[in-house]
Scaffold this active site. Sequence first.
Site, PDB file in Angstrom:
ATOM      1  N   LYS A  70      38.549  50.432  25.192  1.00 26.15           N
ATOM      2  CA  LYS A  70      37.724  49.419  25.975  1.00 26.15           C
ATOM      3  C   LYS A  70      36.311  49.730  27.070  1.00 26.15           C
ATOM      4  CE  LYS A  70      40.251  45.244  24.386  1.00 26.15           C
ATOM      5  NZ  LYS A  70      40.392  43.929  24.799  1.00 26.15           N
ATOM      6  N   ASP A 106      36.069  38.489  24.783  1.00 24.88           N
ATOM      7  CA  ASP A 106      36.968  37.897  25.106  1.00 24.88           C
ATOM      8  C   ASP A 106      36.864  36.533  26.439  1.00 24.88           C
ATOM      9  OD1 ASP A 106      38.127  39.657  23.525  1.00 24.88           O
ATOM     10  OD2 ASP A 106      39.490  40.967  25.233  1.00 24.88           O
ATOM     11  N   GLY A 133      42.834  43.650  32.015  1.00 20.66           N
ATOM     12  CA  GLY A 133      42.162  43.178  30.792  1.00 20.66           C
ATOM     13  C   GLY A 133      41.427  42.210  30.427  1.00 20.66           C
ATOM     14  N   ALA A 134      42.490  40.946  29.955  1.00 24.41           N
ATOM     15  CA  ALA A 134      41.693  39.494  29.758  1.00 24.41           C
ATOM     16  C   ALA A 134      41.620  38.758  31.003  1.00 24.41           C
ATOM     17  CB  ALA A 134      42.952  38.837  28.773  1.00 24.41           C
TER      18      ALA A 134
HETATM   19  P1  NDP Z   1      46.990  44.402  30.360  1.00 18.42           P
HETATM   20  O1  NDP Z   1      47.965  45.895  30.656  1.00 18.42           O
HETATM   21  O2  NDP Z   1      45.553  44.879  30.680  1.00 18.42           O
HETATM   22  O3  NDP Z   1      46.681  43.527  32.286  1.00 18.42           O
HETATM   23  C1  NDP Z   1      48.725  42.799  31.946  1.00 18.42           C
HETATM   24  C2  NDP Z   1      48.537  41.770  33.091  1.00 18.42           C
HETATM   25  O4  NDP Z   1      49.444  41.190  32.962  1.00 18.42           O
HETATM   26  C3  NDP Z   1      48.444  42.558  34.556  1.00 18.42           C
HETATM   27  O5  NDP Z   1      48.167  41.458  35.250  1.00 18.42           O
HETATM   28  C4  NDP Z   1      49.751  42.470  34.026  1.00 18.42           C
HETATM   29  O6  NDP Z   1      50.455  42.740  36.348  1.00 18.42           O
HETATM   30  C5  NDP Z   1      50.076  41.408  33.864  1.00 18.42           C
HETATM   31  N1  NDP Z   1      51.544  41.966  33.596  1.00 18.42           N
HETATM   32  C6  NDP Z   1      52.649  41.585  32.984  1.00 18.42           C
HETATM   33  N2  NDP Z   1      54.200  41.713  32.788  1.00 18.42           N
HETATM   34  C7  NDP Z   1      54.264  41.173  34.179  1.00 18.42           C
HETATM   35  C8  NDP Z   1      55.072  41.085  35.000  1.00 18.42           C
HETATM   36  N3  NDP Z   1      56.576  41.025  34.114  1.00 18.42           N
HETATM   37  N4  NDP Z   1      55.253  40.450  35.807  1.00 18.42           N
HETATM   38  C9  NDP Z   1      53.964  39.800  36.007  1.00 18.42           C
HETATM   39  N5  NDP Z   1      52.879  40.535  35.580  1.00 18.42           N
HETATM   40  C10 NDP Z   1      52.758  40.959  34.767  1.00 18.42           C
HETATM   41  O7  NDP Z   1      46.732  43.624  29.312  1.00 18.42           O
HETATM   42  P2  NDP Z   1      45.419  42.860  28.588  1.00 18.42           P
HETATM   43  O8  NDP Z   1      44.930  42.158  30.198  1.00 18.42           O
HETATM   44  O9  NDP Z   1      44.519  43.509  28.036  1.00 18.42           O
HETATM   45  O10 NDP Z   1      46.718  41.625  27.983  1.00 18.42           O
HETATM   46  C11 NDP Z   1      47.332  40.674  28.816  1.00 18.42           C
HETATM   47  C12 NDP Z   1      47.572  39.639  27.582  1.00 18.42           C
HETATM   48  O11 NDP Z   1      46.664  38.977  27.139  1.00 18.42           O
HETATM   49  C13 NDP Z   1      48.291  40.607  26.520  1.00 18.42           C
HETATM   50  O12 NDP Z   1      49.077  39.586  26.070  1.00 18.42           O
HETATM   51  C14 NDP Z   1      47.153  39.889  24.765  1.00 18.42           C
HETATM   52  O13 NDP Z   1      48.370  40.104  23.723  1.00 18.42           O
HETATM   53  C15 NDP Z   1      46.446  38.684  25.575  1.00 18.42           C
HETATM   54  N6  NDP Z   1      45.198  38.609  25.405  1.00 18.42           N
HETATM   55  C16 NDP Z   1      45.149  37.718  24.529  1.00 18.42           C
HETATM   56  C17 NDP Z   1      43.469  36.855  23.724  1.00 18.42           C
HETATM   57  C18 NDP Z   1      43.340  36.748  23.072  1.00 18.42           C
HETATM   58  O14 NDP Z   1      42.157  36.362  22.648  1.00 18.42           O
HETATM   59  N7  NDP Z   1      44.013  35.038  22.892  1.00 18.42           N
HETATM   60  C19 NDP Z   1      42.283  38.443  23.644  1.00 18.42           C
HETATM   61  C20 NDP Z   1      43.012  39.437  25.197  1.00 18.42           C
HETATM   62  C21 NDP Z   1      44.550  40.193  25.208  1.00 18.42           C
HETATM   63  P3  NDP Z   1      50.463  44.288  36.786  1.00 18.42           P
HETATM   64  O15 NDP Z   1      48.569  44.527  37.464  1.00 18.42           O
HETATM   65  O16 NDP Z   1      50.804  43.848  38.690  1.00 18.42           O
HETATM   66  O17 NDP Z   1      50.838  45.142  35.993  1.00 18.42           O
END
Ligand code: NDP
Length: 283
Positions: A70, A106, A133-134
Amino acid sequence: MTNYKSELVGVFGHPVAENPTIVMQEAAFRDLELDWRYLTIEVKPDQLEDAVKGLRALNMKGINLTIPHKIEVMKYLDEIAPDAALIGAVNTVRREGDKLIGENTDGKGFVRSLVEASINPDGKSMVILGAGGAARAIAVEMALAGASDITVVNRSEEKGAALAELIDQKTAASAKFVAWNKAYQIPDGTDILVNATSIGLFPHVEAFPDIDYNHLTAATIVCDVIPNPPDTIFLQEARKKGCETINGLGMLVYQGTIGFKMWTGADASADVMKAALTKAFGT
Ligand code: NDP
């Protein structure tokens, strides 16, 4: 004259085999009797530049990008839409003549899912859990849609602070960052709470974000980005507190309808797409 040529779009990703977008886009093509195909294409990171050249050479109408392309894809495109530039990522490429234009649907999909539920982002106070990203896409589009203030709550400080600073400096909304190192207490006056982390995503369906659920009131609308399963524990707990909830299936479907419109110029049926996805997820 008989036309044997289908128009082509699709997705580049790695890994990509489990990406379900084909199911909803092809259902919408069939529904509108459009001779279009959506291809799910494995593209390794070091071959993304060649893949974009291939997209041009094959006269494809556009492409979706998923992990890990992306951000990287932006350097191979001719233009980046202003909101995608702010987000710093492209999930959809559309074609204008010979030009490839990078878009991000998104966050727009998230905003549309609110509007479809008769919720106007304008003037709303939002708390967003996550800064990936989301979360970036949602925070930018909510700010552009008029949200008044956004609190970014994230585990890693660097990413969270960067997102809050971006919103604060580049949009009309005010924003702040809160480090997420204990159960987060939702501030009074929060209109919209969004889980934009991956917590609760299949197969980890028992997981839920660490917030003080006792402090949640019916005044807050609670949203989840997790599309699978659509009804997460987070949303179930929020409903127990009387909150209206919005699931991640809407965001997924509407980002798809927005991309569909950019490519074909036609309006896809969100219901057809949702039904196709729900069937694919077995929910
Ligand atoms: P990223 O990997 O870019 O970001 C993940 C985020 O989740 C980070 O902020 C991370 O925190 C946080 N995180 C993950 N695990 C934990 C935890 N155990 N405790 C606290 N924080 C946590 O992923 P994306 O943003 O791309 O995707 C996130 C979700 O959004 C996914 O589940 C994806 O399926 C969903 N999504 C849904 C869409 C839709 O159309 N419905 C579109 C795009 C995504 P840290 O920065 O500290 O690592």
